[in-house]
Design an enzyme around this catalytic site. Sequence first.
Site, PDB file in Angstrom:
ATOM      1  N   GLU A  53       0.847  -1.195   0.000  1.00 36.00           N
ATOM      2  CA  GLU A  53       0.000   0.000   0.000  1.00 36.00           C
ATOM      3  C   GLU A  53       0.879   1.241   0.000  1.00 36.00           C
ATOM      4  O   GLU A  53       1.987   1.252   0.541  1.00 36.00           O
ATOM      5  CB  GLU A  53      -0.888  -0.017   1.257  1.00 36.00           C
ATOM      6  CG  GLU A  53      -1.856   1.145   1.346  1.00 36.00           C
ATOM      7  CD  GLU A  53      -2.629   1.164   2.663  1.00 36.00           C
ATOM      8  OE1 GLU A  53      -3.702   1.775   2.677  1.00 36.00           O
ATOM      9  OE2 GLU A  53      -2.158   0.581   3.659  1.00 36.00           O
ATOM     10  N   LYS A 122     -10.011   0.870  -2.259  1.00 38.23           N
ATOM     11  CA  LYS A 122     -10.129   0.467  -0.859  1.00 38.23           C
ATOM     12  C   LYS A 122     -11.528   0.787  -0.333  1.00 38.23           C
ATOM     13  O   LYS A 122     -11.978   1.931  -0.381  1.00 38.23           O
ATOM     14  CB  LYS A 122      -9.057   1.191  -0.032  1.00 38.23           C
ATOM     15  CG  LYS A 122      -8.945   0.737   1.416  1.00 38.23           C
ATOM     16  CD  LYS A 122      -7.766   1.446   2.070  1.00 38.23           C
ATOM     17  CE  LYS A 122      -7.533   0.994   3.501  1.00 38.23           C
ATOM     18  NZ  LYS A 122      -6.356   1.690   4.106  1.00 38.23           N
ATOM     19  N   CYS A 163      -5.092  -3.267   3.214  1.00 35.31           N
ATOM     20  CA  CYS A 163      -4.823  -2.964   4.625  1.00 35.31           C
ATOM     21  C   CYS A 163      -6.053  -3.076   5.538  1.00 35.31           C
ATOM     22  O   CYS A 163      -6.419  -4.167   5.942  1.00 35.31           O
ATOM     23  CB  CYS A 163      -4.173  -1.591   4.735  1.00 35.31           C
ATOM     24  SG  CYS A 163      -3.278  -1.325   6.294  1.00 35.31           S
TER      25      CYS A 163
END
Length: 204
Positions: A53, A122, A163
């Site tokens: 990321e 995301k 994440c």
Amino acid sequence: MTTPAAAQASATELDVAVLQLTSVDDVSVNTKNILTLLESLQGPAPDLVTLPENALYMRVREGTPIPPLSLEDPGLAKLAAWCRRSGARLHIGSVPLSRRGKLYNASLLIEPDGSIVDVYDKIHLFDVDVAGHKPVRESDVFAHGERPATFTVKGWKFGCTICYDLRFSELFAKYAALEVDVILIPSAILVPTGKAHWEVMTRA
């Protein structure tokens, strides 16, 4: 880990390289470091190379503006040129991608022909308060994604996350239903939460 059904569908083994780097708040510096790592790979080109990321830009000081990138960014063009030379695919864990007036924390896939695919935004943004740290509000900067995404390399089906998505089991249940072979979790995680949660949550 591959399920028996997925293993039968994937007729070939995959050669995958996972690259780690400490990104900074300078796209050109990060691009140079990534290219150095890519050029250091030994032997035949891997089928897939993955990056973490915030690979091309990592905000070092909270509150500083994040530069929006487009698919025509010169740094991405250099990485695409490496893919064309090597014949490998490159998965960039996330970049700050500008699209339709909004900024997304987005994963990109560069194909062996150098084409750049915008694969995943995301979904779960990192809005948390961690003891000993300033509050983090990723949603102050980024718009959240709306749907899971997959891509395929040589018959192997990859599910995309980034994440903080790791904490939301519904997304992983969706990928299980889609019978993916691999789930990517590129991350730039805080040290306290990483030490406490990363290994056990990844196993889960």
